[in-house]
Design an enzyme around this catalytic site. Structure first.
Site, mmCIF file in Angstrom:
data_model
loop_
_atom_site.group_PDB
_atom_site.id
_atom_site.type_symbol
_atom_site.label_atom_id
_atom_site.label_comp_id
_atom_site.label_asym_id
_atom_site.label_seq_id
_atom_site.Cartn_x
_atom_site.Cartn_y
_atom_site.Cartn_z
ATOM 1 N N GLU A 112 18.755 -16.203 -8.770
ATOM 2 C CA GLU A 112 19.742 -15.260 -9.320
ATOM 3 C C GLU A 112 20.738 -15.978 -10.229
ATOM 4 O O GLU A 112 21.941 -15.949 -9.980
ATOM 5 C CB GLU A 112 20.497 -14.576 -8.182
ATOM 6 C CG GLU A 112 19.614 -13.843 -7.188
ATOM 7 C CD GLU A 112 20.370 -13.401 -5.928
ATOM 8 O OE1 GLU A 112 21.516 -13.866 -5.699
ATOM 9 O OE2 GLU A 112 19.805 -12.600 -5.166
ATOM 10 N N ARG B 166 39.952 -15.990 -16.506
ATOM 11 C CA ARG B 166 39.513 -17.152 -15.732
ATOM 12 C C ARG B 166 40.569 -18.251 -15.598
ATOM 13 O O ARG B 166 40.760 -18.785 -14.506
ATOM 14 C CB ARG B 166 38.197 -17.716 -16.291
ATOM 15 C CG ARG B 166 37.044 -16.700 -16.236
ATOM 16 C CD ARG B 166 35.699 -17.288 -16.600
ATOM 17 N NE ARG B 166 35.299 -18.295 -15.645
ATOM 18 C CZ ARG B 166 35.405 -19.597 -15.823
ATOM 19 N NH1 ARG B 166 35.846 -20.082 -16.959
ATOM 20 N NH2 ARG B 166 35.049 -20.421 -14.872
ATOM 21 N N CYS C 222 53.022 -10.014 -20.361
ATOM 22 C CA CYS C 222 54.322 -10.327 -19.793
ATOM 23 C C CYS C 222 54.243 -10.881 -18.391
ATOM 24 O O CYS C 222 54.713 -10.255 -17.439
ATOM 25 C CB CYS C 222 55.210 -9.097 -19.865
ATOM 26 S SG CYS C 222 55.526 -8.708 -21.578
ATOM 27 N N GLU C 223 53.579 -12.002 -18.229
ATOM 28 C CA GLU C 223 53.754 -12.836 -17.054
ATOM 29 C C GLU C 223 53.373 -14.273 -17.378
ATOM 30 O O GLU C 223 52.565 -14.518 -18.263
ATOM 31 C CB GLU C 223 53.017 -12.298 -15.825
ATOM 32 C CG GLU C 223 51.601 -11.846 -15.974
ATOM 33 C CD GLU C 223 51.035 -11.425 -14.608
ATOM 34 O OE1 GLU C 223 50.758 -12.329 -13.834
ATOM 35 O OE2 GLU C 223 50.899 -10.214 -14.346
ATOM 36 N N TYR D 24 31.697 -14.027 -16.937
ATOM 37 C CA TYR D 24 32.948 -13.710 -16.248
ATOM 38 C C TYR D 24 34.104 -13.620 -17.266
ATOM 39 O O TYR D 24 35.238 -14.009 -16.980
ATOM 40 C CB TYR D 24 33.258 -14.750 -15.155
ATOM 41 C CG TYR D 24 32.136 -14.922 -14.146
ATOM 42 C CD1 TYR D 24 31.925 -13.973 -13.152
ATOM 43 C CD2 TYR D 24 31.269 -16.015 -14.185
ATOM 44 C CE1 TYR D 24 30.893 -14.121 -12.227
ATOM 45 C CE2 TYR D 24 30.238 -16.171 -13.267
ATOM 46 C CZ TYR D 24 30.061 -15.221 -12.289
ATOM 47 O OH TYR D 24 29.043 -15.364 -11.375
HETATM 48 C C1 LIG Z 1 27.722 -14.205 -8.344
HETATM 49 C C2 LIG Z 1 26.374 -14.235 -7.729
HETATM 50 C C3 LIG Z 1 25.305 -14.835 -8.388
HETATM 51 C C4 LIG Z 1 25.452 -15.561 -9.710
HETATM 52 O O1 LIG Z 1 26.211 -16.720 -9.606
HETATM 53 P P1 LIG Z 1 26.336 -17.717 -10.853
HETATM 54 O O2 LIG Z 1 27.194 -18.805 -10.360
HETATM 55 O O3 LIG Z 1 26.950 -16.961 -11.970
HETATM 56 O O4 LIG Z 1 24.940 -18.185 -11.166
HETATM 57 C C5 LIG Z 1 24.059 -14.790 -7.787
HETATM 58 N N1 LIG Z 1 23.871 -14.178 -6.595
HETATM 59 C C6 LIG Z 1 24.879 -13.589 -5.927
HETATM 60 C C7 LIG Z 1 24.610 -12.918 -4.630
HETATM 61 C C8 LIG Z 1 26.158 -13.588 -6.469
HETATM 62 O O5 LIG Z 1 27.172 -13.023 -5.805
#
Ligand SMILES: *Cc1c(COP(=O)(O)O)cnc(C)c1O
Length: 437
Positions: free
Chosen positions: A283, A324, A355-356, A384
Site C-alpha cells: 500500500e 505538514r 493568523c497564527e 499529504y
Molecule cells: C497511510 C497508510 C498507507 C500509506 O502510507 P505511506 O507512508 O504514505 O506509504 C498505507 N496503508 C495504510 C493502512 C495507511 O494508513
C-alpha cells in the site's frame, strides 16, 4: 527521481514552465507531474513483482494498492489506475473516487479504524478486494452488515505488530499503544471466530507500521513477526491466503538522507516473508506521490524586523494549503522558480498569511535571495499536501494542475468566492432585509 528541473534558469515540470502555470492559474497552486507519478508507480510495482518468491500460488503478482489518502485527485488516480494500480482506501469517499477513476473493484482495499455500517455496506456491494478489520467490534458489525446483505465479506485482520516507525510520532502507527489494529493474540482469536462465521471469509493478516520510514530495520522486524503469525494461524488449522504489508516507505525531503530504494525494500520483503504461498499486497502512498508534486507560491513581500533583524518571507500560501510543517514539523525544500545566482543567499523565516504563529513553514533558513513577486516552489508536496488543505481564514482551496509532457490541465479549479459562500446557505429565519449587503 522526478521531473522538476531548471531549464534556462526556470524550473519546469516536464516541458512546462512553472512560471507560466503560476501566471495563468494564479498562486498558490499545486502542480503534479504525470511522468513522475508513472515512474514511481512502475518502479515500485516492478520491484515487488520481480521476485518469484512474492508471487501467489496462482502465479499472481502482488497487488499494489496505492494509498489514496496521500493524493486523491481524480486525475492523479486515473493516471495511476492506467498503470495498473489498485487503491488502498480509508473512507467511502475514497472508494467512490477510486472506482470513478477506473480502479477495478477487485483491486480496492478498505482500511481504517472507524468504518461505519453504511461504508461497510457500500464496500461490500461494490465488490471490493478486501476489508482490513482493525478491532473486535468492527468484525462484529461487519458480520452483521454482511448478513443483512446476505454477502460474504473478504477480510484480513490488521495486527499491530508492536514495532512502530515513521518520520514523526503522529504518523507512527505500529506501536503497541497506537490506535491501529489488534495484538497478535487477539488476532488469532478473532481469526478463528471469523472462520466460523457464515458471512465472513478471513483471508489473511495485514500490518502498516508507520509513514516516512527511512530505514528497513523496523519493517523487517515487523514483517518477520507477521511471518510467524501466518505460521501460527496455519498450525491452528486456519487457512491464510493473503498477506498485506501496508505502505510507509519514505522519500527524500532534503538532500541528506536517501531512503531505501524500492528494489532494496522488495529484496528485504522477499527474504523476510517470501515463499509463504500467499497473495501479497502493498500500500505505498507517499513513495508514489510526494516527489511528483510541488506547491507554487508567490512572495507577497519581505518584512524585515528592525528589532530582531529577522527577515520574514511572507508568501501567499499558508498552513491551510500545506499543513505538514505546522502539523509534523516537516521540512520542505523551498526553491525559487527563477534560479538566481546560487551564491546570493539570505536567511529567512518563511511564513504564510494565516493568523497564527503555527503558519510558519521554516525559521532561519538560508536559501536563495527572493524579491517581492517571485514565485517559489515547495518541493515534495505531492503527498499529504492538497488533500489536507482547508479554507481556514476563508482562503479558497488551492487549485491543482496536472502536467503531461508539454500539456497541462487544471484538474481542480480554485473555487470562486461566490462558490465558497454559496456552500453556506443562511437559515430562512434571517429575513432577506437582514442579510442584504
Ligand atoms: C497511510 C497508510 C498507507 C500509506 O502510507 P505511506 O507512508 O504514505 O506509504 C498505507 N496503508 C495504510 C493502512 C495507511 O494508513
Amino acid at each position: 527521481m522526478n521531473h522538476f528541473e531548471y531549464r534556462n534558469g526556470v524550473m519546469h515540470c516536464e516541458q512546462v514552465s512553472l512560471e507560466d502555470i503560476a501566471r495563468e492559474v494564479g498562486t498558490p497552486v499545486y502542480v503534479y507531474s504525470t511522468a513522475t507519478l508513472e515512474r514511481h508507480f512502475t518502479v515500485f510495482a516492478g520491484a515487488v513483482s520481480a521476485h518469484p518468491s512474492l508471487k501467489s500460488p496462482k502465479g499472481e503478482a502482488p497487488l499494489v494498492a496505492y494509498a489514496v489518502k496521500t493524493n486523491s485527485n481524480l486525475a492523479v488516480l486515473r493516471t495511476l489506475a492506467a498503470q495498473g494500480a489498485g487503491a488502498d482506501t480509508v473512507s467511502e469517499g475514497e472508494i467512490r473516487k477510486a472506482l470513478k477513476a477506473g480502479v477495478p473493484a477487485n483491486k480496492i482495499v478498505f482500511s481504517g479504524v472507524g468504518k461505519t455500517d453504511e461504508e461497510m455496506a457500500f464496500a461490500l456491494k461494490a465488490g471490493i478486494y478486501q476489508i482490513n478489520v482493525e478491532s473486535p467490534p468492527e468484525l462484529e458489525r461487519l458480520a452483521r452488515v454482511a448478513a443483512t446483505l446476505n454477502m460474504i465479506a473478504p477480510v484480513v485482520i490488521r495486527i499491530n505488530p508492536g514495532v512502530g516507525a515513521g518520520g514523526h510520532a503522529k504518523i507512527t502507527t505500529g506501536g503497541a499503544k497506537d490506535k491501529f489494529g489488534v495484538s497478535a493474540e487477539e488476532a488469532l482469536r478473532l481469526y478463528a471466530e471469523a472462520s466460523a462465521h457464515r458471512h465472513i471469509a478471513p483471508m489473511g493478516i495485514a500490518c502498516h507500521i508507520g509513514s516516512q520510514i527511512t530505514d528497513l530495520t523496523p519493517m523487517q522486524a515487523a514483517f518477520s513477526r507477521m511471518r510467524g503469525w501466518v505460521e501460527d494461524l496455519r498450525a491452528n488449522g486456519l487457512s491464510v491466503e493473503r498477506l498485506d504489508l501496508g505502505g510507509g516507505l519514505g522519500v527524500p525531503y532534503f538532500n541528506q538522507k536517501e531512503p531505501p530504494a524500492p528494489a532494496d525494500y522488495a529484496e528485504m520483503v522477499a527474504l523476510t516473508v517470501g515463499d509463504l504461498g500467499v497473495r501479497y499486497t502493498f500500500e505505498p502512498g507517499r513513495a508514489i506521490t510526494a516527489n511528483a508534486g510541488v506547491l507554487l507560491s508567490r512572495v507577497i513581500h519581505i518584512h524585515e524586523r528592525a528589532d530582531s533583524g529577522q527577515k520574514f518571507l511572507v508568501l501567499d500560501a499558508g498552513m491551510n494549503d500545506l499543513i505538514r510543517p505546522a502539523l509534523y514539523d516537516a521540512y520542505h525544500d523551498i526553491r525559487p522558480v527563477h534560479a538566481g545566482d546560487p551564491a546570493d543567499t539570505t536567511v529567512y523565516d518563511v511564513v504564510g498569511p494565516v493568523c497564527e504563529t503555527g503558519d510558519t513553514f521554516t525559521r532561519g533558513r538560508e536559501m536563495p535571495a527572493c524579491r517581492e513577486g517571485d514565485v517559489v516552489a515547495f518541493m515534495t508536496a505531492g503527498a499529504y499536501g492538497a488533500v489536507m488543505g482547508s479554507e481556514y481564514n476563508s482562503r479558497p482551496l488551492a487549485p491543482e494542475v496536472l502536467v503531461r509532457d508539454a500539456d497541462w490541465s487544471v484538474v481542480r479549479p480554485r473555487p470562486s468566492y461566490e462558490q465558497m459562500m454559496a456552500a453556506e446557505p443562511l437559515p430562512d429565519w434571517f429575513s432577506p432585509r437582514a442579510v442584504s449587503a
